[in-house]
Scaffold this motif. Structure first.
Motif, PDB file in Angstrom:
ATOM      1  N   LEU A 233       0.835  -1.208   0.000  1.00 24.59           N
ATOM      2  CA  LEU A 233       0.000   0.000   0.000  1.00 24.59           C
ATOM      3  C   LEU A 233       0.869   1.256   0.000  1.00 24.59           C
ATOM      4  O   LEU A 233       0.564   2.233  -0.701  1.00 24.59           O
ATOM      5  CB  LEU A 233      -0.918  -0.001   1.225  1.00 24.59           C
ATOM      6  CG  LEU A 233      -2.119  -0.947   1.194  1.00 24.59           C
ATOM      7  CD1 LEU A 233      -2.887  -0.865   2.499  1.00 24.59           C
ATOM      8  CD2 LEU A 233      -3.031  -0.605   0.035  1.00 24.59           C
ATOM      9  N   ALA A 234       1.940   1.231   0.799  1.00 26.76           N
ATOM     10  CA  ALA A 234       2.836   2.396   0.838  1.00 26.76           C
ATOM     11  C   ALA A 234       3.459   2.647  -0.532  1.00 26.76           C
ATOM     12  O   ALA A 234       3.624   3.805  -0.944  1.00 26.76           O
ATOM     13  CB  ALA A 234       3.914   2.174   1.892  1.00 26.76           C
ATOM     14  N   LYS A 235       3.797   1.590  -1.236  1.00 27.33           N
ATOM     15  CA  LYS A 235       4.420   1.727  -2.557  1.00 27.33           C
ATOM     16  C   LYS A 235       3.470   2.375  -3.550  1.00 27.33           C
ATOM     17  O   LYS A 235       3.892   3.118  -4.435  1.00 27.33           O
ATOM     18  CB  LYS A 235       4.838   0.338  -3.061  1.00 27.33           C
ATOM     19  CG  LYS A 235       5.710   0.352  -4.308  1.00 27.33           C
ATOM     20  CD  LYS A 235       7.125   0.729  -3.979  1.00 27.33           C
ATOM     21  CE  LYS A 235       8.041   0.564  -5.174  1.00 27.33           C
ATOM     22  NZ  LYS A 235       9.413   1.020  -4.891  1.00 27.33           N
ATOM     23  N   GLU A 236       2.156   2.110  -3.401  1.00 26.55           N
ATOM     24  CA  GLU A 236       1.178   2.679  -4.322  1.00 26.55           C
ATOM     25  C   GLU A 236       1.126   4.201  -4.223  1.00 26.55           C
ATOM     26  O   GLU A 236       1.004   4.894  -5.233  1.00 26.55           O
ATOM     27  CB  GLU A 236      -0.213   2.096  -4.045  1.00 26.55           C
ATOM     28  CG  GLU A 236      -0.365   0.637  -4.453  1.00 26.55           C
ATOM     29  CD  GLU A 236      -1.770   0.144  -4.245  1.00 26.55           C
ATOM     30  OE1 GLU A 236      -2.710   0.963  -4.251  1.00 26.55           O
ATOM     31  OE2 GLU A 236      -1.959  -1.078  -4.063  1.00 26.55           O
ATOM     32  N   VAL A 237       1.179   4.720  -3.004  1.00 23.90           N
ATOM     33  CA  VAL A 237       1.032   6.175  -2.813  1.00 23.90           C
ATOM     34  C   VAL A 237       2.377   6.880  -2.662  1.00 23.90           C
ATOM     35  O   VAL A 237       2.464   8.096  -2.793  1.00 23.90           O
ATOM     36  CB  VAL A 237       0.142   6.477  -1.584  1.00 23.90           C
ATOM     37  CG1 VAL A 237      -1.245   5.908  -1.787  1.00 23.90           C
ATOM     38  CG2 VAL A 237       0.754   5.910  -0.306  1.00 23.90           C
ATOM     39  N   ASP A 238       3.420   6.110  -2.379  1.00 23.23           N
ATOM     40  CA  ASP A 238       4.761   6.680  -2.190  1.00 23.23           C
ATOM     41  C   ASP A 238       5.782   5.824  -2.930  1.00 23.23           C
ATOM     42  O   ASP A 238       6.602   5.136  -2.314  1.00 23.23           O
ATOM     43  CB  ASP A 238       5.081   6.739  -0.681  1.00 23.23           C
ATOM     44  CG  ASP A 238       6.432   7.374  -0.398  1.00 23.23           C
ATOM     45  OD1 ASP A 238       6.859   8.240  -1.184  1.00 23.23           O
ATOM     46  OD2 ASP A 238       7.065   6.997   0.617  1.00 23.23           O
ATOM     47  N   PRO A 239       5.719   5.827  -4.275  1.00 19.61           N
ATOM     48  CA  PRO A 239       6.582   4.915  -5.048  1.00 19.61           C
ATOM     49  C   PRO A 239       8.077   5.136  -4.837  1.00 19.61           C
ATOM     50  O   PRO A 239       8.857   4.199  -4.985  1.00 19.61           O
ATOM     51  CB  PRO A 239       6.169   5.198  -6.506  1.00 19.61           C
ATOM     52  CG  PRO A 239       5.501   6.530  -6.482  1.00 19.61           C
ATOM     53  CD  PRO A 239       4.871   6.648  -5.137  1.00 19.61           C
ATOM     54  N   GLN A 240       8.486   6.360  -4.492  1.00 16.21           N
ATOM     55  CA  GLN A 240       9.906   6.638  -4.278  1.00 16.21           C
ATOM     56  C   GLN A 240      10.359   6.312  -2.850  1.00 16.21           C
ATOM     57  O   GLN A 240      11.549   6.399  -2.549  1.00 16.21           O
ATOM     58  CB  GLN A 240      10.197   8.119  -4.570  1.00 16.21           C
ATOM     59  CG  GLN A 240       9.810   8.557  -5.981  1.00 16.21           C
ATOM     60  CD  GLN A 240      10.569   7.798  -7.044  1.00 16.21           C
ATOM     61  OE1 GLN A 240      11.753   7.483  -6.880  1.00 16.21           O
ATOM     62  NE2 GLN A 240       9.898   7.474  -8.148  1.00 16.21           N
ATOM     63  N   GLY A 241       9.412   5.969  -1.971  1.00 19.84           N
ATOM     64  CA  GLY A 241       9.765   5.641  -0.589  1.00 19.84           C
ATOM     65  C   GLY A 241      10.226   6.833   0.222  1.00 19.84           C
ATOM     66  O   GLY A 241      11.010   6.690   1.164  1.00 19.84           O
ATOM     67  N   LEU A 242       9.734   8.040  -0.117  1.00 22.63           N
ATOM     68  CA  LEU A 242      10.175   9.259   0.570  1.00 22.63           C
ATOM     69  C   LEU A 242       9.445   9.474   1.888  1.00 22.63           C
ATOM     70  O   LEU A 242       9.980  10.100   2.798  1.00 22.63           O
ATOM     71  CB  LEU A 242       9.965  10.482  -0.337  1.00 22.63           C
ATOM     72  CG  LEU A 242      10.651  10.434  -1.707  1.00 22.63           C
ATOM     73  CD1 LEU A 242      10.329  11.684  -2.507  1.00 22.63           C
ATOM     74  CD2 LEU A 242      12.159  10.279  -1.538  1.00 22.63           C
ATOM     75  N   ARG A 243       8.207   8.971   1.994  1.00 20.11           N
ATOM     76  CA  ARG A 243       7.396   9.221   3.194  1.00 20.11           C
ATOM     77  C   ARG A 243       7.248   7.978   4.070  1.00 20.11           C
ATOM     78  O   ARG A 243       6.564   8.006   5.080  1.00 20.11           O
ATOM     79  CB  ARG A 243       5.989   9.697   2.794  1.00 20.11           C
ATOM     80  CG  ARG A 243       5.979  11.013   2.055  1.00 20.11           C
ATOM     81  CD  ARG A 243       4.551  11.515   1.874  1.00 20.11           C
ATOM     82  NE  ARG A 243       3.803  10.785   0.890  1.00 20.11           N
ATOM     83  CZ  ARG A 243       2.679  10.129   1.115  1.00 20.11           C
ATOM     84  NH1 ARG A 243       2.176  10.087   2.333  1.00 20.11           N
ATOM     85  NH2 ARG A 243       2.045   9.512   0.140  1.00 20.11           N
ATOM     86  N   THR A 244       7.872   6.874   3.690  1.00 21.01           N
ATOM     87  CA  THR A 244       7.640   5.597   4.368  1.00 21.01           C
ATOM     88  C   THR A 244       8.764   5.254   5.332  1.00 21.01           C
ATOM     89  O   THR A 244       9.945   5.367   4.988  1.00 21.01           O
ATOM     90  CB  THR A 244       7.491   4.464   3.335  1.00 21.01           C
ATOM     91  OG1 THR A 244       6.471   4.814   2.397  1.00 21.01           O
ATOM     92  CG2 THR A 244       7.122   3.162   4.012  1.00 21.01           C
ATOM     93  N   ILE A 245       8.387   4.849   6.532  1.00 20.75           N
ATOM     94  CA  ILE A 245       9.332   4.353   7.544  1.00 20.75           C
ATOM     95  C   ILE A 245       8.998   2.892   7.781  1.00 20.75           C
ATOM     96  O   ILE A 245       7.860   2.553   8.134  1.00 20.75           O
ATOM     97  CB  ILE A 245       9.207   5.147   8.859  1.00 20.75           C
ATOM     98  CG1 ILE A 245       9.361   6.645   8.606  1.00 20.75           C
ATOM     99  CG2 ILE A 245      10.226   4.663   9.883  1.00 20.75           C
ATOM    100  CD1 ILE A 245       8.975   7.511   9.793  1.00 20.75           C
ATOM    101  N   GLY A 246       9.962   2.010   7.583  1.00 22.36           N
ATOM    102  CA  GLY A 246       9.710   0.580   7.747  1.00 22.36           C
ATOM    103  C   GLY A 246       9.977   0.106   9.173  1.00 22.36           C
ATOM    104  O   GLY A 246      10.968   0.502   9.796  1.00 22.36           O
TER     105      GLY A 246
END
Length: 585
Positions: A189-202
């Motif tokens: 789901l994160a990849k769909e809205v944030d494809p560059q991974g700029l807003r995602t913390i794993g």
């Protein structure tokens, strides 16, 4: 901006969130926030409880979190909790906090495991926490349980997307280490809205439950599926530890020991664990608020100007008028109806110049999409000829026939007509979806009255869906009517008489230019030929007489005996005079 001012950013946003929630308008200005996303049993609840150091979240099988929980952590000397819906009441017993969350959830969603997007605001004051605000969203599920609606997966996905699609929202994607990272629902789901991974913390949980000989070192070092903000590994309490009332502080010590002693993680132990995760989130959220503050302030000022204009409109408002509520309600409903009609019928005011919508899109569905779907249907001419051949032979049975039987014609035509059902029903679905989208656009003017907006949208959408079933039945009925009777007398139908007329026109054009362009029957593939005596047929001059028939794959032709003899002697004699009747099959 000084450190003191930086520390005040998160509490400031918390107060704004509370204000919007109290007004029933959640995050209209897209406040900077962190949304916690993960599948069921991914360990989201344990991560949040580790932050607080208390057991306070509902637990159980199936969907436990059924409403968004806005968890605001505030550094304080005293330890207690407050709910926005229970103003003035302090909860010092965190078991009571759990019961209140469950009760407030059931109050809105009922007891049937349903979900709602209306958030619960919980603020926890403690000396053991850093200033931090998280939104705990329902876990992603695949199969409905109990009385849950069959589209529960779609509802949860839509709710999550409402939060994480906002550019001001950081995504905390929680994934268990004992599952394939490539299949992580949260990261997908994160990849769909944030494809560059700029807003995602794993966040990787359950590292202690991985199979022996395996580890998540490549993931935690940000090598496998890299994210701009990286990954943090944590070890939560197991279900056995929770059932045994294992203290969270002891669990934190065990987590620290695990990372220091594990050969794959000891070199990054200082960047792992719940305390480090809390510090990272605090810093990330503070920086995020600071970065988005200028744009947020501009939007806030624009909203303020808009509200001031609305206040001007209400200067002469008379609150003591007993009929004002009824009048206001009728006016808003009437305005909704007018807006809907304008969007469908077309209007010169408020024209959308960015995309087709409403009546224009429905027109496009009928005049472009529907014909396209019909043209797109697979049509194999070779297969159709084979079906025609089999149909003719099967209807004749052991008999040999000369003319095409009507039953074969009807069987083939009906089979082709039935194929129209697919494109027709798809067009109904597209029109229905556009109508519902139009309803949603028209209800935006009711945004100041969330309950009225929600109910209007629900009632109208339900009515459209009810009519959808009747519309599909009517469409299928119309196609069945066409299938039930083939009207061969219709002016558009190319029957025997029309074929004769068209054939004579074609014959006149091709008689002169027949040198080498049209093959004679002797050069075509002949299906059947022979003598046939025809009598009492008006179109055959001379009454009863024998004719030589030639049936090919392209035509049915007949000749007088002397013409056929002359043709068999030499077809190449150009300009040969003959009376020829030619009917295209």
């Amino acid at each position: 901006m000084g450190n003191r001012e930086m520390e005040e950013l998160i509490p400031l946003v918390n107060r704004l969130q509370d204000a919007f929630s109290a007004l029933g308008q959640t995050c209209l200005l897209e406040l900077p926030q962190i949304a916690v996303v993960g599948g069921q049993s991914a360990g989201k609840s344990s991560v949040l409880e580790n932050f607080v150091g208390r057991d306070f979240l509902p637990r159980g099988s199936g969907i436990v979190t059924r409403r968004p929980l806005v968890l605001q952590l505030v550094t304080s000397k005293a330890e207690y909790a407050e709910f926005l819906h229970c103003k003035g009441k302090k909860f010092t017993d965190f078991d009571e906090v759990r019961h209140e969350i469950e009760a407030e959830t059931d109050r809105v969603t009922g007891m049937n495991k349903g979900i709602s997007s209306i958030p619960i605001n919980l603020r926890v004051y403690s000396p053991h926490v850093l200033n931090l605000t998280l939104i705990d969203l329902p876990g992603i599920t695949k199969v409905p349980v109990g009385d849950q609606p069959p589209d529960i997966e779609y509802q949860i996905r839509e709710m999550i997307m409402q939060f994480i699609t906002r550019e001001n929202c950081l995504i905390l994607a929680v994934t268990p280490a004992n599952t394939d990272l490539a299949n992580s629902d949260a990261l997908k789901l994160a990849k769909e809205v944030d494809p560059q991974g700029l807003r995602t913390i794993g966040v990787i949980t359950k590292l202690d439950l991985m199979d022996e000989g395996t580890d998540a070192r490549d993931v935690l070092e940000n090598k496998l599926l890299p994210l701009r903000r990286g990954y943090v590994g944590v070890v939560n309490r197991s279900q056995k530890d929770i059932d045994g009332k294992k203290d969270i502080k002891a669990a934190m010590l065990a987590e620290r020991k695990f990372f220091l002693s594990h050969p794959a993680y000891r070199h990054i132990a200082d960047r792992m664990g719940t305390p480090h995760l809390q510090k990272v989130l605090n810093q990330q959220l503070t920086n995020h608020i600071r970065d988005t503050l200028p744009n947020f302030r501009n939007k806030l000022q624009g909203q303020l100007l808009s509200i001031e204009h609305e206040v001007e409109a209400y200067k002469n408002f008379k609150p003591e008028d007993p009929t004002r509520k009824t009048k206001a309600l009728l006016q808003m409903v009437q305005q909704f109806a007018v807006d809907f009609e304008k969007r469908i019928e077309g209007s010169g005011d408020q024209v959308d110049t960015l995309e087709l919508s409403g009546g224009a899109k429905i027109n496009r569905i009928f005049h472009e999409r529907f014909p396209f779907e019909i043209v797109k249907m697979e049509f194999n001419e070779k297969e159709l000829r084979r079906e025609i051949s089999y149909a003719i032979k099967n209807i004749h049975g052991i008999r040999t026939g000369l003319f095409t039987p009507d039953m074969a014609f009807e069987a083939i035509v009906k089979k082709q007509i039935v194929k129209l059902k697919g494109p027709s029903l798809k067009s109904v679905d597209l029109v229905m979806q556009e109508l519902i989208n139009t309803v949603k656009k028209c209800t935006k003017k009711l945004a100041n009255f969330p309950r009225l907006c929600e109910e209007t949208e629900r009632i109208v959408a339900n009515h459209i869906r009810e009519r959808e079933g009747k519309t599909k039945d009517q469409v299928l009925l119309l196609i069945d009517i066409q299938v039930s009777y083939i009207n061969t007398n219709h002016e558009d139908f190319i029957g025997f008489a029309n074929a004769q007329q068209r054939s004579s026109q074609v014959h006149k054009k091709t008689t002169i230019g027949n040198q080498g362009t049209n093959l004679p029957p002797s050069r075509q593939i002949v299906i059947r030929k022979g003598w046939l005596t025809i009598s009492n047929i008006g179109i055959m001059k001379g009454g009863s007489k024998g004719y030589w028939f030639v049936l090919t794959a392209e035509s049915l032709s007949w000749y007088k005996d002397d013409e056929w003899k002359a043709m068999s002697d030499g077809w190449r004699e150009k300009g040969a005079s003959m009376e020829k009747n030619h009917y295209g099959l």
